[in-house]
Design a protein around this motif. Structure first.
Motif, PDB file in Angstrom:
ATOM      1  N   TYR A  54     -15.283   0.010  -3.635  1.00 12.32           N
ATOM      2  CA  TYR A  54     -13.980   0.542  -4.255  1.00 12.32           C
ATOM      3  C   TYR A  54     -13.060  -0.106  -3.154  1.00 12.32           C
ATOM      4  CZ  TYR A  54     -15.474   3.095  -8.372  1.00 12.32           C
ATOM      5  OH  TYR A  54     -15.996   3.406  -9.623  1.00 12.32           O
ATOM      6  N   GLU A  55     -12.205  -1.023  -3.350  1.00 11.37           N
ATOM      7  CA  GLU A  55     -11.441  -1.660  -2.586  1.00 11.37           C
ATOM      8  C   GLU A  55     -10.187  -0.740  -2.449  1.00 11.37           C
ATOM      9  OE1 GLU A  55     -11.393  -3.846  -0.498  1.00 11.37           O
ATOM     10  OE2 GLU A  55     -13.172  -5.151  -1.226  1.00 11.37           O
ATOM     11  N   PRO A  56      -9.575  -0.499  -1.389  1.00 10.32           N
ATOM     12  CA  PRO A  56      -8.381   0.695  -1.489  1.00 10.32           C
ATOM     13  C   PRO A  56      -7.365   0.488  -2.416  1.00 10.32           C
ATOM     14  CG  PRO A  56      -9.067   0.137   0.994  1.00 10.32           C
ATOM     15  CD  PRO A  56      -9.899  -0.743   0.036  1.00 10.32           C
ATOM     16  N   ILE A  57      -6.827  -0.906  -2.336  1.00 13.08           N
ATOM     17  CA  ILE A  57      -5.783  -1.144  -3.402  1.00 13.08           C
ATOM     18  C   ILE A  57      -5.975  -1.002  -4.779  1.00 13.08           C
ATOM     19  CG2 ILE A  57      -6.248  -3.743  -3.309  1.00 13.08           C
ATOM     20  CD1 ILE A  57      -3.266  -4.073  -3.387  1.00 13.08           C
ATOM     21  N   VAL A  58      -7.327  -1.492  -4.846  1.00 16.02           N
ATOM     22  CA  VAL A  58      -8.127  -1.346  -6.263  1.00 16.02           C
ATOM     23  C   VAL A  58      -7.951   0.085  -6.757  1.00 16.02           C
ATOM     24  CG1 VAL A  58      -9.701  -1.876  -7.767  1.00 16.02           C
ATOM     25  CG2 VAL A  58      -9.152  -3.528  -6.301  1.00 16.02           C
ATOM     26  N   LEU A  59      -8.387   0.919  -5.596  1.00 11.35           N
ATOM     27  CA  LEU A  59      -8.649   2.406  -5.950  1.00 11.35           C
ATOM     28  C   LEU A  59      -7.330   2.722  -6.374  1.00 11.35           C
ATOM     29  CD1 LEU A  59     -10.642   4.740  -6.031  1.00 11.35           C
ATOM     30  CD2 LEU A  59     -10.018   4.989  -3.776  1.00 11.35           C
ATOM     31  N   ASP A  60      -6.284   2.751  -5.428  1.00 10.85           N
ATOM     32  CA  ASP A  60      -4.925   3.025  -5.668  1.00 10.85           C
ATOM     33  C   ASP A  60      -4.387   2.867  -7.018  1.00 10.85           C
ATOM     34  OD1 ASP A  60      -4.881   4.425  -3.314  1.00 10.85           O
ATOM     35  OD2 ASP A  60      -3.878   2.710  -2.220  1.00 10.85           O
ATOM     36  N   MET A 109       0.970  -1.435  -0.024  1.00 10.40           N
ATOM     37  CA  MET A 109       0.000  -0.075   0.108  1.00 10.40           C
ATOM     38  C   MET A 109       0.944   1.203  -0.083  1.00 10.40           C
ATOM     39  SD  MET A 109      -3.139   1.013   0.034  1.00 10.40           S
ATOM     40  CE  MET A 109      -4.098  -0.521   0.488  1.00 10.40           C
ATOM     41  N   LEU A 110       1.904   1.130   0.831  1.00  7.78           N
ATOM     42  CA  LEU A 110       2.799   2.347   1.026  1.00  7.78           C
ATOM     43  C   LEU A 110       3.453   2.479  -0.159  1.00  7.78           C
ATOM     44  CD1 LEU A 110       3.822   4.859   2.443  1.00  7.78           C
ATOM     45  CD2 LEU A 110       5.535   3.116   3.427  1.00  7.78           C
ATOM     46  N   ILE A 111       3.954   1.409  -0.852  1.00  6.75           N
ATOM     47  CA  ILE A 111       4.783   1.592  -2.286  1.00  6.75           C
ATOM     48  C   ILE A 111       3.868   1.899  -3.377  1.00  6.75           C
ATOM     49  CG2 ILE A 111       5.790   0.228  -3.976  1.00  6.75           C
ATOM     50  CD1 ILE A 111       6.572  -1.824  -1.973  1.00  6.75           C
ATOM     51  N   LEU A 112       2.689   1.799  -3.323  1.00  4.49           N
ATOM     52  CA  LEU A 112       1.572   2.553  -4.376  1.00  4.49           C
ATOM     53  C   LEU A 112       1.317   3.923  -4.057  1.00  4.49           C
ATOM     54  CD1 LEU A 112      -1.067  -0.508  -4.495  1.00  4.49           C
ATOM     55  CD2 LEU A 112       0.639   0.019  -6.237  1.00  4.49           C
ATOM     56  N   LYS A 113       1.367   4.408  -2.941  1.00  5.78           N
ATOM     57  CA  LYS A 113       1.324   5.563  -2.494  1.00  5.78           C
ATOM     58  C   LYS A 113       2.450   6.539  -3.019  1.00  5.78           C
ATOM     59  CE  LYS A 113      -2.840   5.841  -0.303  1.00  5.78           C
ATOM     60  NZ  LYS A 113      -3.888   6.669  -0.921  1.00  5.78           N
ATOM     61  N   ASN A 114       3.621   5.708  -2.823  1.00  2.00           N
ATOM     62  CA  ASN A 114       4.870   6.768  -3.149  1.00  2.00           C
ATOM     63  C   ASN A 114       4.930   6.663  -4.575  1.00  2.00           C
ATOM     64  OD1 ASN A 114       5.693   6.976  -0.653  1.00  2.00           O
ATOM     65  ND2 ASN A 114       6.876   4.942  -0.534  1.00  2.00           N
ATOM     66  N   VAL A 115       4.510   5.475  -5.464  1.00  2.00           N
ATOM     67  CA  VAL A 115       4.573   5.633  -6.918  1.00  2.00           C
ATOM     68  C   VAL A 115       3.562   6.556  -7.504  1.00  2.00           C
ATOM     69  CG1 VAL A 115       3.837   4.109  -8.940  1.00  2.00           C
ATOM     70  CG2 VAL A 115       5.082   3.042  -6.942  1.00  2.00           C
ATOM     71  N   TYR A 116       2.314   6.581  -6.689  1.00  2.00           N
ATOM     72  CA  TYR A 116       1.262   7.794  -7.363  1.00  2.00           C
ATOM     73  C   TYR A 116       1.857   8.979  -7.072  1.00  2.00           C
ATOM     74  CZ  TYR A 116      -3.169   9.805  -7.299  1.00  2.00           C
ATOM     75  OH  TYR A 116      -4.107  10.877  -7.708  1.00  2.00           O
ATOM     76  N   PHE A 117       2.315   9.276  -5.933  1.00  2.00           N
ATOM     77  CA  PHE A 117       2.817  10.990  -5.739  1.00  2.00           C
ATOM     78  C   PHE A 117       3.978  11.323  -6.667  1.00  2.00           C
ATOM     79  CE2 PHE A 117       0.366  10.305  -1.543  1.00  2.00           C
ATOM     80  CZ  PHE A 117      -0.373  11.416  -1.783  1.00  2.00           C
TER      81      PHE A 117
END
Length: 318
Positions: free
Chosen positions: A259-265, A1-9
């Motif tokens: 909307y699952e959080p990981i799917v949303l990310d 989850m944190l990795i996806l957030k970092n990739v997103y930002f």
């Protein structure tokens, strides 16, 4: 989850910087009328860069809890504003990319082509097209202003972000809105596919013609029209792929009514992928930008050498 957030930002940061650079360059180029003659695609590219900047800024995951509390008006109004702008910008991204492909087809088309009559006043027609697609997307997404609400204890809500949900709608209205939105997107994607087919045919014909010229030329070159056509073709192809992936993920969320959080990310990364990649493709394929960057790098290098030499002389004299 944190990795996806970092990739997103990271993706958001790269996308905003690249689109801002592309927008500023085209505005500056258009202002230099005595030096450059703006191409018909420049207006469309400028509009696309602006749309992607707003789209990335209004992406709901950017709004952290602190930023969400910073705006001094009700949470429901914040959700309506941000979600509405996000939907409008996504629609404008589709329609502007479609317009870019049409402009490129008109630009490279021969005089016998049915759309070639628009070539002489292409800038005027592009301006009219801008008004039409902006009006269409602003009006077609207006229903989201009514049905987007902030989180509450109600159970008949479909969560679409950390802070916002969609309230239940009448089944007839839901079906109608879905059909209209789908028809609009299918229309634009269909035109993109048809224009892509034409551009592929153009590139194949151009390749056959250029093979003979390359055989007798010591320094074969790629024509600007061919380079621009390849760029638009890459953009359209990448957009269609990302759009299909987004449709699949959205359908999964709608069918599961959650909307699952990981799917949303992951979906946010997919949605913003085109807004991040497109300016990089346009920058790397524009000779004017490459020349300007090369000139800037050369100037900085020369200034660095002059300053270093001056400092060295001062150190020796001291």
């Amino acid at each position: 989850m944190l990795i996806l957030k970092n990739v997103y930002f990271f993706q958001i940061g790269i996308g905003i910087i690249a689109n801002a650079f592309l927008l500023v360059f085209h505005i500056y180029t258009s202002a230099q009328v005595h030096r450059y003659s703006p191409r018909p695609t420049d207006m469309t590219t400028c509009n696309l860069a602006f749309v992607h900047i707003v789209m990335l800024f209004t992406s709901l995951d950017i709004i952290s809890a602190e930023m969400f509390k910073l705006l001094d008006f009700p949470n429901g109004l914040k959700c309506k504003l941000l979600f509405y702008l996000s939907r409008v910008m996504r629609g404008l991204s589709i329609s502007t990319t479609c317009l870019l492909s049409i402009v490129q087809v008109i630009t490279i088309s021969p005089s016998s082509f049915c759309l070639s009559r628009f070539k002489c006043k292409l800038k005027k027609h592009v301006a009219i097209a801008f008004f039409c697609i902006w009006s269409l997307n602003l009006s077609s997404n207006s229903n989201m202003i009514i049905h987007i609400v902030a989180h509450s204890n109600r159970t008949n809500l479909l969560t679409v972000s950390k802070y916002c949900s969609v309230s239940s709608m009448n089944s007839v209205l839901t079906t109608l809105c879905f059909i209209l939105a789908l028809s609009q997107n299918v229309f634009f994607v269909g035109i993109m596919l048809f224009s892509s087919m034409y551009m592929v045919i153009f590139l194949c014909r151009h390749q056959r013609k250029s093979e003979y010229l390359h055989s007798i030329s010591t320094f074969p070159r790629i024509s600007p029209a061919k380079r621009a056509t390849r760029t638009v073709l890459v953009l359209v192809s990448f957009f269609v792929i990302m759009y299909c992936v987004d449709i699949i993920m959205s359908s999964f969320s709608i069918l599961s009514l959650k909307y699952e959080p990981i799917v949303l990310d992951i979906q946010k990364i997919v949605v913003n992928a085109y807004a991040t990649v497109s300016p990089l493709v346009l920058i790397s394929s524009d000779k004017r930008i490459i020349s300007a960057l090369q000139y800037t790098i050369d100037t900085i290098t020369i200034l660095h050498c002059i300053i270093s030499e001056s400092l060295q002389k001062c150190w020796i004299l001291s």
